[in-house]
Design a protein around this motif. Structure first.
Motif, PDB file in Angstrom:
ATOM      1  N   LYS A   8       8.869   2.042  -0.599  1.00  9.77           N
ATOM      2  CA  LYS A   8       9.083   1.927  -2.130  1.00  9.77           C
ATOM      3  C   LYS A   8       7.803   1.236  -2.694  1.00  9.77           C
ATOM      4  O   LYS A   8       7.046   1.702  -3.659  1.00  9.77           O
ATOM      5  N   ALA A   9       7.328   0.252  -2.017  1.00  6.05           N
ATOM      6  CA  ALA A   9       6.129  -0.424  -2.456  1.00  6.05           C
ATOM      7  C   ALA A   9       4.617   0.516  -2.442  1.00  6.05           C
ATOM      8  O   ALA A   9       3.920   0.625  -3.336  1.00  6.05           O
ATOM      9  N   ARG A  10       4.654   1.277  -1.205  1.00  8.79           N
ATOM     10  CA  ARG A  10       3.578   1.881  -0.924  1.00  8.79           C
ATOM     11  C   ARG A  10       3.544   3.066  -1.973  1.00  8.79           C
ATOM     12  O   ARG A  10       2.370   3.442  -2.250  1.00  8.79           O
ATOM     13  N   TRP A  11       4.668   3.758  -2.229  1.00  4.04           N
ATOM     14  CA  TRP A  11       4.741   4.752  -2.956  1.00  4.04           C
ATOM     15  C   TRP A  11       4.123   4.417  -4.443  1.00  4.04           C
ATOM     16  O   TRP A  11       3.338   4.966  -5.071  1.00  4.04           O
ATOM     17  N   GLY A  28      10.251  -7.756  14.140  1.00  6.22           N
ATOM     18  CA  GLY A  28       9.977  -8.789  15.152  1.00  6.22           C
ATOM     19  C   GLY A  28       8.937  -9.259  15.242  1.00  6.22           C
ATOM     20  O   GLY A  28       8.239 -10.396  15.472  1.00  6.22           O
ATOM     21  N   PHE A  29       7.774  -8.404  14.835  1.00  9.80           N
ATOM     22  CA  PHE A  29       6.302  -8.652  14.630  1.00  9.80           C
ATOM     23  C   PHE A  29       5.640  -8.928  13.213  1.00  9.80           C
ATOM     24  O   PHE A  29       4.794  -9.303  13.007  1.00  9.80           O
ATOM     25  N   SER A  30       6.510  -8.035  12.357  1.00  9.28           N
ATOM     26  CA  SER A  30       6.223  -8.083  11.029  1.00  9.28           C
ATOM     27  C   SER A  30       6.343  -9.476  10.253  1.00  9.28           C
ATOM     28  O   SER A  30       5.731  -9.780   9.293  1.00  9.28           O
ATOM     29  N   GLN A  31       7.288 -10.365  11.020  1.00  6.85           N
ATOM     30  CA  GLN A  31       7.417 -11.782  10.241  1.00  6.85           C
ATOM     31  C   GLN A  31       6.085 -12.494  10.687  1.00  6.85           C
ATOM     32  O   GLN A  31       5.305 -13.325   9.705  1.00  6.85           O
ATOM     33  N   LEU A  32       5.759 -12.331  11.867  1.00  8.87           N
ATOM     34  CA  LEU A  32       4.218 -12.835  12.015  1.00  8.87           C
ATOM     35  C   LEU A  32       2.989 -12.440  11.202  1.00  8.87           C
ATOM     36  O   LEU A  32       2.238 -13.046  10.751  1.00  8.87           O
ATOM     37  N   GLY A  33       3.169 -11.073  10.929  1.00  9.84           N
ATOM     38  CA  GLY A  33       2.090 -10.456  10.037  1.00  9.84           C
ATOM     39  C   GLY A  33       2.158 -11.077   8.742  1.00  9.84           C
ATOM     40  O   GLY A  33       1.437 -11.406   7.875  1.00  9.84           O
ATOM     41  N   ALA A  34       3.427 -11.287   8.148  1.00  6.02           N
ATOM     42  CA  ALA A  34       3.781 -11.860   6.970  1.00  6.02           C
ATOM     43  C   ALA A  34       3.347 -13.443   6.719  1.00  6.02           C
ATOM     44  O   ALA A  34       2.852 -13.862   5.978  1.00  6.02           O
ATOM     45  N   MET A  35       3.522 -14.073   7.798  1.00  2.39           N
ATOM     46  CA  MET A  35       3.068 -15.628   7.976  1.00  2.39           C
ATOM     47  C   MET A  35       1.699 -15.647   7.728  1.00  2.39           C
ATOM     48  O   MET A  35       1.149 -16.123   7.101  1.00  2.39           O
ATOM     49  N   VAL A  36       1.093 -14.625   8.622  1.00  2.61           N
ATOM     50  CA  VAL A  36      -0.525 -14.588   8.670  1.00  2.61           C
ATOM     51  C   VAL A  36      -0.881 -14.312   7.133  1.00  2.61           C
ATOM     52  O   VAL A  36      -1.967 -14.785   6.746  1.00  2.61           O
ATOM     53  N   ALA A  37      -0.600 -13.431   6.615  1.00  2.00           N
ATOM     54  CA  ALA A  37      -0.789 -12.851   5.353  1.00  2.00           C
ATOM     55  C   ALA A  37      -0.618 -13.527   4.193  1.00  2.00           C
ATOM     56  O   ALA A  37      -1.602 -13.767   3.189  1.00  2.00           O
ATOM     57  N   TRP A  52      10.052 -14.226   4.964  1.00  2.00           N
ATOM     58  CA  TRP A  52       9.101 -13.507   5.847  1.00  2.00           C
ATOM     59  C   TRP A  52       9.197 -12.184   5.945  1.00  2.00           C
ATOM     60  O   TRP A  52       8.593 -11.312   6.974  1.00  2.00           O
ATOM     61  N   SER A  53       9.948 -11.507   5.179  1.00  2.00           N
ATOM     62  CA  SER A  53       9.964 -10.076   5.253  1.00  2.00           C
ATOM     63  C   SER A  53       8.843  -9.304   4.652  1.00  2.00           C
ATOM     64  O   SER A  53       8.086  -9.842   3.976  1.00  2.00           O
ATOM     65  N   THR A  54       8.866  -7.943   5.089  1.00  2.00           N
ATOM     66  CA  THR A  54       7.761  -7.313   4.270  1.00  2.00           C
ATOM     67  C   THR A  54       8.599  -6.353   3.513  1.00  2.00           C
ATOM     68  O   THR A  54       9.713  -6.241   3.407  1.00  2.00           O
ATOM     69  N   PRO A  55       7.609  -5.462   2.558  1.00  2.00           N
ATOM     70  CA  PRO A  55       6.363  -5.641   2.182  1.00  2.00           C
ATOM     71  C   PRO A  55       5.727  -6.836   1.627  1.00  2.00           C
ATOM     72  O   PRO A  55       6.280  -7.825   0.937  1.00  2.00           O
ATOM     73  N   VAL A  56       4.458  -7.062   2.065  1.00  2.00           N
ATOM     74  CA  VAL A  56       3.852  -8.129   1.714  1.00  2.00           C
ATOM     75  C   VAL A  56       2.411  -7.534   0.952  1.00  2.00           C
ATOM     76  O   VAL A  56       1.529  -6.768   1.701  1.00  2.00           O
ATOM     77  N   LEU A  57       1.783  -7.822  -0.262  1.00  2.00           N
ATOM     78  CA  LEU A  57       0.547  -7.413  -0.683  1.00  2.00           C
ATOM     79  C   LEU A  57       0.049  -8.506  -1.118  1.00  2.00           C
ATOM     80  O   LEU A  57       0.409  -9.478  -1.835  1.00  2.00           O
ATOM     81  N   VAL A  58      -1.254  -8.688  -0.752  1.00  2.00           N
ATOM     82  CA  VAL A  58      -2.330  -9.867  -1.160  1.00  2.00           C
ATOM     83  C   VAL A  58      -3.425  -9.152  -1.899  1.00  2.00           C
ATOM     84  O   VAL A  58      -4.003  -8.290  -1.365  1.00  2.00           O
ATOM     85  N   ALA A  60      -6.910  -8.773  -4.676  1.00  2.00           N
ATOM     86  CA  ALA A  60      -8.109  -8.770  -4.489  1.00  2.00           C
ATOM     87  C   ALA A  60      -8.422 -10.365  -4.949  1.00  2.00           C
ATOM     88  O   ALA A  60      -9.524 -11.240  -4.502  1.00  2.00           O
ATOM     89  N   GLU A  61      -7.398 -10.837  -5.773  1.00  2.55           N
ATOM     90  CA  GLU A  61      -7.480 -12.163  -6.258  1.00  2.55           C
ATOM     91  C   GLU A  61      -6.802 -13.165  -5.384  1.00  2.55           C
ATOM     92  O   GLU A  61      -6.835 -14.503  -6.060  1.00  2.55           O
ATOM     93  N   ARG A  62      -6.411 -12.704  -4.331  1.00 10.32           N
ATOM     94  CA  ARG A  62      -5.547 -13.587  -3.445  1.00 10.32           C
ATOM     95  C   ARG A  62      -4.166 -14.059  -3.748  1.00 10.32           C
ATOM     96  O   ARG A  62      -3.607 -14.841  -3.272  1.00 10.32           O
ATOM     97  N   ASP A  63      -3.937 -13.457  -4.827  1.00 14.77           N
ATOM     98  CA  ASP A  63      -2.258 -13.377  -5.018  1.00 14.77           C
ATOM     99  C   ASP A  63      -1.387 -12.957  -4.038  1.00 14.77           C
ATOM    100  O   ASP A  63      -1.834 -11.818  -3.547  1.00 14.77           O
ATOM    101  N   VAL A  64      -0.201 -13.316  -3.847  1.00 16.75           N
ATOM    102  CA  VAL A  64       0.482 -12.940  -2.841  1.00 16.75           C
ATOM    103  C   VAL A  64       1.699 -12.340  -3.512  1.00 16.75           C
ATOM    104  O   VAL A  64       2.646 -13.207  -4.310  1.00 16.75           O
ATOM    105  N   LEU A  65       2.137 -10.957  -3.321  1.00 14.64           N
ATOM    106  CA  LEU A  65       3.409 -10.387  -3.927  1.00 14.64           C
ATOM    107  C   LEU A  65       4.285 -10.077  -2.438  1.00 14.64           C
ATOM    108  O   LEU A  65       3.511  -9.386  -1.750  1.00 14.64           O
ATOM    109  N   ALA A  66       5.360 -10.502  -2.589  1.00 13.08           N
ATOM    110  CA  ALA A  66       6.138 -10.369  -1.162  1.00 13.08           C
ATOM    111  C   ALA A  66       7.570  -9.752  -1.604  1.00 13.08           C
ATOM    112  O   ALA A  66       8.597 -10.238  -0.926  1.00 13.08           O
ATOM    113  N   ASP A  67       7.781  -8.935  -2.347  1.00  9.31           N
ATOM    114  CA  ASP A  67       8.864  -8.162  -2.915  1.00  9.31           C
ATOM    115  C   ASP A  67       8.485  -6.822  -3.293  1.00  9.31           C
ATOM    116  O   ASP A  67       7.596  -6.607  -3.847  1.00  9.31           O
ATOM    117  N   SER A  68       9.214  -5.793  -3.067  1.00 11.86           N
ATOM    118  CA  SER A  68       8.978  -4.580  -3.109  1.00 11.86           C
ATOM    119  C   SER A  68       9.009  -4.299  -4.606  1.00 11.86           C
ATOM    120  O   SER A  68       7.940  -3.474  -5.282  1.00 11.86           O
TER     121      SER A  68
END
Length: 262
Positions: A8-11, A28-37, A52-58, A60-68
């Motif tokens: 949904k987010a990608r589209w 199982g690995f996505s949670q680690l990716g979300a923590m890093v992002a 810690w769910s995905t999707p996560v969008l960072v 260019a201004e380094r704002d974090v959006l973590a909901d589709s």
């Protein structure tokens, strides 16, 4: 990655012409990716996902959006044309439908998919082999039994849970078909985030592939068990399933096939 909420987010990003780099992770690995992002800040937990769910969008201004939905709304605002909050959210009724689908439809299609996928090792192994790198795919194979136990518990992937979710999805299919009886799209005569959300969240039960626009590789129909094939065939035959596949054809696959050739 292959999650329908990620789709949904990608589209939305693709539809609104927002360039991005994508990093794919298996569950199982996505949670680690979300923590890093998010640098450990996480997103906002809700009734259908953890912080810690995905999707996560960072951005260019380094704002974090973590909901589709947040990502789709942000993308629509970047496109900026039209009334309301851009082309995907032209009026408030769209957001109401998107939220309802996200909370009361998507979790049930997800549970149905996991009910079928976790009955053996083949489906999840195939998803790993076709969607992430070799190292992560091998690592996922090692943790697959633990992942299966955790996801069953977290998402209530039980026989009773499956039956309840099937009833919910069937009711939604009837509702969507009733809505479409009087109009072209879910919120009128224009494609919006409501149509995108419904199609994306229904896509795994229709087995929409990359050739049809899905942003990850799902198994082929002949790789699945007989009852799973029967379910997918049944869902594809509904008017709601036909609508979702047509939305993919007209607003996902064809849109960017044309753009790529111009």
């Amino acid at each position: 990655m292959f999650s329908h909420y990620n789709e949904k987010a990608r589209w939305a990003l693709d539809y609104c012409g927002v360039a991005y780099d994508e990093h794919a992770f298996m569950p199982g690995f996505s949670q680690l990716g979300a923590m890093v992002a998010t640098r450990g800040r996480g997103g906002r937990a809700d009734s259908v996902s953890s912080r810690w769910s995905t999707p996560v969008l960072v951005t260019a201004e380094r704002d974090v959006l973590a909901d589709s939905t947040d990502i789709a709304l942000w993308a629509s605002r970047q496109a900026g044309a039209g009334a309301g909050d851009g082309p995907l959210f032209p009026e408030p009724s769209v957001m109401a439908m998107v939220d309802e689908l996200g909370h009361h439809f998507g979790p049930h299609t997800r549970r149905i998919v996991y009910w079928h996928a976790l009955r053996g090792d083949a489906v999840m192994k195939r998803l790993a082999e076709t969607n992430v790198g070799r190292v992560q795919a091998r690592a996922f194979t090692l943790i697959a039994p633990l992942f299966s136990t955790m996801i069953r518990r977290a998402l209530k992937v039980t026989e009773d849970g499956y039956r309840r979710s099937f009833e919910r999805v069937t009711a939604w299919v009837a509702r969507i078909e009733h809505t479409l009886a009087g109009q072209r799209y879910l919120c009128g005569d224009t494609f919006t985030a409501a149509d995108l959300t419904f199609a994306a969240l229904f896509a795994p039960l229709l087995l929409i592939g990359r050739d049809d626009g899905y942003g990850a590789t799902l198994p082929a129909l002949d790789e699945l068990g007989p009852d799973t094939r029967e379910l997918i065939t049944e869902m594809r035959a509904t008017r709601a399933g036909t609508f979702a596949r047509d939305v993919y054809r007209r607003h996902r696959r064809e849109r960017f096939r044309t753009a790529g050739s111009s």
